[in-house]
Design a protein around this motif. Structure first.
Motif, PDB file in Angstrom:
ATOM      1  N   UNK A  76       0.791  -1.217   0.000  1.00 56.83           N
ATOM      2  CA  UNK A  76       0.000   0.000   0.000  1.00 56.83           C
ATOM      3  C   UNK A  76       0.826   1.272   0.000  1.00 56.83           C
ATOM      4  N   UNK A  77       2.106   1.167   0.345  1.00 58.94           N
ATOM      5  CA  UNK A  77       2.976   2.353   0.367  1.00 58.94           C
ATOM      6  C   UNK A  77       3.233   2.840  -1.050  1.00 58.94           C
ATOM      7  N   UNK A  78       3.385   4.157  -1.206  1.00 60.10           N
ATOM      8  CA  UNK A  78       3.638   4.761  -2.501  1.00 60.10           C
ATOM      9  C   UNK A  78       5.130   5.054  -2.666  1.00 60.10           C
ATOM     10  N   UNK A  79       5.677   4.697  -3.822  1.00 61.38           N
ATOM     11  CA  UNK A  79       7.068   4.963  -4.148  1.00 61.38           C
ATOM     12  C   UNK A  79       7.149   5.541  -5.554  1.00 61.38           C
ATOM     13  N   UNK A  80       8.040   6.478  -5.751  1.00 58.84           N
ATOM     14  CA  UNK A  80       8.255   7.062  -7.074  1.00 58.84           C
ATOM     15  C   UNK A  80       9.212   6.187  -7.868  1.00 58.84           C
TER      16      UNK A  80
END
Length: 253
Positions: A83-87
């Motif tokens: 669920x974590x967002x990473x670029x």
């Protein structure tokens, strides 16, 4: 090349200090060749530089990379949860070109196996791979199911705790004379590639050998020049932009 915000799907420890991270992209990234890589944020906004990671698997909007926990950046990545967002900036670099080749020797060491796995996955239905893979010890052995897509697979470890004792280069050279391959591809620590180049030269090798280089990178797109190395003429080449895959005879190791 796209700069996207991806969602962590899973982040699993698969061996000693080795993690497999699968990201879901907001859109299909298109074709990603084995040997290409991504530049991925670490999940800590205080760390401005992203980390270059070779793509191990690309299926639709899912991208899987593997990494070894070494410094603060990869320690942060290891704490990433679903669920974590990473670029992520992708795809970057030039992959392995197997056009016109049918029988390929694969030589990999340590974390260098990941772009090789992507290449095997991409072409195993139409080409034959003979893989020689080296790990430090049994605790670092991983992804044998993926490597098993090869026509043959030889696994060695530095201490002999899994498979035979030895390294991937020597494992290949033991069987090189009986193999009928038209290409060699390799990725691993710089010392491994340097030994491979020297030993191939000593044997008078006539088979093309492509190597994927592992270098520290900043931008990943050729602007910062952090990853510059020398070609055989002594000119600078950028591993991220001109590589990371090079002909072993065209690059200084």
């Amino acid at each position: 090349m796209k700069d996207l915000t991806a969602t962590v799907k899973s982040n699993i420890k698969i061996a000693e200090k080795i993690y497999m991270l699968t990201l879901v992209l907001p859109e299909n990234a298109g074709i990603i060749k084995g040997g290409q890589f991504v530049n991925l944020s670490t999940g800590d906004n205080s760390q401005l530089l992203r980390r270059p990671l070779g793509v191990m698997k690309a299926e639709g909007c899912d991208i899987t990379v593997c990494y070894q926990v070494k410094g603060e950046g990869t320690q942060n990545l290891a704490r990433s949860e679903a669920g974590q967002k990473l670029k992520v900036l992708l795809p970057l670099g030039n992959g392995f070109n197997l056009e016109g080749k049918t029988d390929i020797a694969v030589i990999g060491g340590g974390v260098g196996i990941f772009p090789l796995i992507a290449t095997i996955r991409e072409h195993c239905a139409s080409k034959n791979f003979y893989s020689y893979i080296g790990f430090r010890n049994k605790d670092t052995v991983c992804l044998l199911d993926e490597l098993g897509k090869s026509k043959s697979l030889t696994v060695v470890t530095d201490d002999g705790s899994y498979g035979e004792k030895g390294n991937a280069v020597d494992a290949y050279l033991k069987e090189a004379d009986k193999l009928k391959v038209d290409l060699i591809i390799a990725c691993g620590p710089p010392v491994m590639l340097k030994v491979l180049k020297r030993k191939l030269e000593e044997r008078g090798n006539k088979i093309q050998c492509l190597v994927s280089l592992e270098e520290r990178m900043g931008c990943g797109v050729g602007a910062c020049l952090v990853c510059v190395c020398k070609n055989k003429e002594g000119s600078n080449v950028r591993v991220c932009k001109d590589g990371p895959v090079f002909d072993i005879n065209e690059i200084n190791l």
